[in-house]
Scaffold this motif. Structure first.
Motif, short mmCIF file in Angstrom:
data_model
loop_
_atom_site.label_atom_id
_atom_site.label_comp_id
_atom_site.label_asym_id
_atom_site.label_seq_id
_atom_site.Cartn_x
_atom_site.Cartn_y
_atom_site.Cartn_z
N PRO A 115 8.45 -5.07 0.56
CA PRO A 115 8.37 -3.61 0.44
C PRO A 115 9.52 -2.93 1.15
N ASP A 116 9.76 -1.71 0.75
CA ASP A 116 10.78 -0.90 1.42
C ASP A 116 10.41 -0.73 2.89
N PRO A 117 11.37 -0.87 3.79
CA PRO A 117 11.03 -0.80 5.22
C PRO A 117 10.52 0.56 5.66
N GLN A 118 10.85 1.61 4.92
CA GLN A 118 10.40 2.94 5.31
C GLN A 118 8.91 3.09 5.01
N GLY A 119 8.20 3.72 5.92
CA GLY A 119 6.77 3.94 5.72
C GLY A 119 6.50 5.08 4.76
N PHE A 120 5.53 4.89 3.89
CA PHE A 120 5.11 5.92 2.93
C PHE A 120 3.66 6.28 3.19
N GLN A 121 3.29 7.48 2.75
CA GLN A 121 1.90 7.93 2.81
C GLN A 121 1.41 8.24 1.40
N LEU A 122 0.10 8.24 1.27
CA LEU A 122 -0.51 8.59 -0.01
C LEU A 122 -0.40 10.08 -0.26
N ASP A 123 -0.18 10.44 -1.52
CA ASP A 123 -0.14 11.85 -1.91
C ASP A 123 -1.11 11.98 -3.09
#
Length: 839
Positions: free
Chosen positions: A578-586
């Motif tokens: 996965p991309d190292p940047q953290g994502f949040q749910l939208d």
């Protein structure tokens, strides 16, 4: 009626005068000028004025252009008079706009006014007149490149470079009492992978122009859904020889030749045939996404089954189903196809993860999320992809994602605008991007959902730290376009509001062209910072027919053969870091509006708990035809169907009616099951032979599985009843029990008796037993005590007189002679005994 030449000038003059009057607002029955009539296609705003013509695109041949194609393509359509008056001088022309330069343009360009389609062809006559209800088909032959010597009646679109081009068909006509006006239009996309040579060999750019994309091919993966809305009638527990009961027989038509599910399967079968001419590696890019609820229903249909005469009356009359043969044939075809392909199980019955989380029942969740993979594997004899959840809505909230994580899923498949970074740079604010250009930020193929963690595996050595749930993202623009293919097309909840419109205004052919353009755009337009990859996800109940589904596969094959795409297995996508940047749910508000209402969570939880309580009491006997799991799992499935998103495509009112009906039927059945195990009332007064005689009881089990029970007896103070502990009742049988009982009263006693599960859950109806004992109770005890006391008194008195050497007064009435003889006899016996001892 055909008008004569002398009539035409007069009618034209009348039409002009009426047009002027109409413009002043005093026309006969028309409040707006005819010249201002708006088209009814997808790109125009709806008009309150009269509608006269309906323009429908029927086909585009070929659907995509390559460098080796003919220099011409053909557009066919139909014009229908939908008004209440004749329309004269009906003519058609084709127009094009600038090539789409941003992903959102695949949608937004279809809403632009015709003035933005600034490359115009020439008008071609279609009909001299169309009367109300009359229709006329037409065909336009169009050259891609401009030319100086094109044949008569052929327009040029001046396309000289690859791209995805928006095209517009414009129909003009003159309604009675009005002037010449644009009366409707139809928009669609034309994917141009390469430009063929000019039709005019004298043209300066007569040589073909192949695509020259300076980027790697797009790694392409596609999910191929096989799903249907829930069909089984709720409240039908498993039975060894029972017949399935369906709400209707529409699934039989879908499985039969020409049906929706038949055609989806046929398109895949045609792709893998040796003589298909397709790239054999393309099958690696396709992964079957199968709903286990569909497979369970089809499996039930392979045997004799019943159908409700009225879907709204679950307790009403039924009729024989007609789809057994079609179900067998379809299932056999799927079993032959699936082992050679990637297969992934969809959540059961397109369940809403948010509603499932709100219900809060672990066993129900396991049945909805984890069991589908095992069901798919057992029915299709495959090994499906594990650890990935594919929610029906393409989006999920935190509660739903957490549910996935806590049930062993490491990845979920979501729309690329269903996740966002903290600074919202990954949001696709598509409608704000100008149609002429501009880049849009992309979402990586696989991202970490930083706010949702996956618990470490139990017993891991060394103990692992919790990991973030991954999300494999798919392109919303391609998904929206694919959803519009076929009959009854939905607009997915992840489609941005500003580019939503009623796609049914477009013809099926136009919607197919839009989808082909959408899945081609990424291959032709490398974007800085965007991965060269594509995950294509149609809706789970995809309405594409065989020709439309085959056209999608053919487009993917065309991209592969032209070096613009390469097949990527679904498992390879899931294995990506996965991309190292953290994502949040939208979680979009549209998805929340379409979700299952919260009011169903608590009653579903209650019934799920009752199923679990009954399951814990049932016994799996080897000689028993039906296992407890097979008996009760259909009822769990019914509760999952209550939380399905499938029926909600038909509207909230219909969905709520279906959900409540399933819930009511399941609740009624559970009441009946708990009432099927009970104590039989003995009738009359039960008489005990003695104060310690056992109480004889008979318990009945009408369930087709054995069950463990306990007696719950309310013993009065005058009784002492022994608890005989846990007992087992056979399936469909009775059993007699002797309950050790001690009664200390001869009166009639009322003893309440009931059955419960070993955990104390009531079963059946409690009964009251009237008991009478033959024992004397306290009276007998008093009499016995008095008799003993009298006996002791008499014995004591005799001994007292004997020790004092007095005769007992009771002996005073004896004859003295008799007493002497008794004394002499006693003494003689003593002498005899002494003599015998001396010898």
């Amino acid at each position: 009626m055909t008008r004569t030449g002398s009539q035409r000038p007069l009618l034209s003059l009348v039409a002009v005068l009426l047009a002027v009057l109409t413009t002043l607002g005093i026309g006969p029955g028309i409040g707006t000028p005819i010249a201002a009539a708006e088209p009814t296609g997808s790109g125009s705003a709806e008009s309150n004025g009269p509608k006269f013509l309906k323009l429908s695109l029927d086909s585009v041949t070929p659907t995509s252009i390559t460098a080796t194609s003919d220099p011409y393509f053909v557009v066919s359509g139909t014009v229908t008079n939908i008004g209440d008056r004749p329309v004269d001088d009906v003519s058609i022309r084709i127009q094009r706009g600038a090539p789409v330069t941003s992903p959102s343009g695949l949608r937004s360009t279809l809403r632009l006014d015709q003035i933005n389609y600034d490359i115009n062809g020439e008008f071609q006559d279609v009909a001299e007149q169309l009367t109300p209800g009359q229709r006329k088909q037409f065909s336009l032959t169009v050259a891609l490149r401009a030319g100086t010597d094109l044949p008569s009646g052929i327009s040029s679109l001046d396309i000289d470079s690859p791209g995805v081009y928006p095209l517009l068909l414009n129909v003009n006509g003159q309604p009675a009492y009005g002037g010449q006006a644009r009366l409707d239009d139809a928009r669609f996309l034309l994917p141009v992978l390469g430009v063929p040579g000019a039709a005019d060999p004298k043209h300066a750019t007569a040589q073909p122009t192949p695509s020259a994309v300076d980027a790697p091919p797009v790694a392409t993966t596609m999910l191929w859904p096989l799903a249907d809305r829930p069909r089984l009638v709720a409240g039908q527990p498993g039975a060894p020889d029972g017949q399935a009961l369906l709400t209707d027989d529409d699934l039989a038509a879908s499985l039969a030749q020409g049906g929706r599910l038949d055609q989806l399967l046929s398109a895949l079968e045609s792709m893998i045939k040796p003589d298909s001419g397709r790239d054999r590696s393309l099958v690696n890019a396709i992964c079957l996404a199968v709903d286990p609820d569909l497979l369970i229903t089809v499996s039930d249909m392979t045997r004799d089954y019943r159908v409700l005469a009225s879907p709204s009356d679950p307790d009403g009359p039924t009729r024989s189903g007609a789809g057994s043969h079609a179900a067998k044939a379809w299932l056999e075809r799927l079993r032959a196809l699936a082992p050679g392909m990637c297969v992934v199980a969809l959540p059961f019955a397109q369940v809403d993860p948010t509603a499932l989380a709100a219900a809060g029942d672990v066993t129900l969740t396991d049945r909805a999320l984890n069991a589908p993979a095992d069901l798919i594997d057992s029915i299709l004899t495959v090994k499906s992809v594990r650890g990935v959840a594919v929610p029906d809505a393409g989006t999920v909230d935190t509660e739903g994602a957490t549910l996935f994580a806590h049930h062993g899923f490491t990845t979920t498949v979501l729309a690329d605008n269903a996740v966002t970074t903290g600074d919202a740079r990954a949001n696709l604010i598509s409608a704000k991007t100008p149609p002429g250009g501009g880049t849009e930020p992309g979402t990586p193929d696989v991202v970490n959902l930083a706010d949702v963690t996956v618990p470490p595996a139990a017993g891991a050595t060394p103990p692992a730290a919790p990991a973030a749930l991954h999300a494999a993202t798919f392109d919303i623009w391609a998904a929206t376009a694919l959803a519009a293919i076929g009959s009854n097309p939905p607009t997915p909840p992840f489609t941005p509001d500003k580019v939503r419109y009623d796609v049914t205004n477009d013809s099926r052919a136009a919607r197919l062209q839009d989808a082909l353009g959408a899945i081609t755009w990424t291959a032709l337009n490398p974007q800085p910072g965007r991965a060269r990859s594509a995950l294509l996800v149609p809706p789970q109940q995809w309405g594409a027919n065989r020709d439309e589904a085959s056209a999608v596969l053919a487009q993917l094959d065309l991209l592969v053969k032209n070096g613009l795409a390469t097949p990527r297995p679904f498992t390879d996508l899931l294995a990506q870091q996965p991309d190292p940047q953290g994502f949040q749910l939208d979680y979009p508000s549209r998805a929340a509006d379409d979700a299952v209402p919260a009011r169903y969570a608590e009653p579903v939880h209650q019934q799920a708990q009752r199923i679990t309580e009954l399951m814990s009491a049932l016994v799996d006997v080897p000689q028993q035809e039906l296992s407890p799991r097979a008996f009760l799992n259909p009822l769990r499935d019914d509760l999952i169907r209550v939380l399905s998103l499938s029926d909600r495509r038909a509207g909230a009112a219909t969905a709520d009616t279906n959900a409540q009906r399933r819930l009511d039927q399941t609740t009624k059945t559970m009441d009946n099951l708990f009432g099927s195990v009970t104590v039989l009332p003995p009738g009359g007064v039960y008489t005990l032979a003695s104060e310690q005689s056992p109480l004889l009881l008979v318990a009945r089990n009408d369930l087709p599985v054995a069950i463990r029970v306990r007696f719950k007896i309310g013993a009065p103070a005058e009784t002492n009843i022994t608890d005989i502990g846990e007992q087992q009742l056979p399936a469909k049988g009775n059993r007699s029990f002797q309950i050790p009982t001690e009664v200390s009263d001869s009166r009639n006693l009322v003893i309440p008796i009931a059955l419960t599960t070993p955990d104390g859950v009531p079963l059946g109806n409690a009964v009251s037993v009237s008991v009478r004992s033959n024992a004397y109770g306290q009276v007998l005890a008093i009499i016995t005590a008095c008799a003993c006391a009298l006996l002791l008194l008499l014995v004591g008195r005799r001994l007292w007189h004997r020790f004092r050497g007095q005769s007992d007064p009771a002996d005073e009435e004896f004859d003295p002679g008799t007493q002497d003889r008794v004394t002499r006899n006693r003494r003689a016996r003593k002498r005899d005994m002494k003599e015998q001892e001396a010898r």
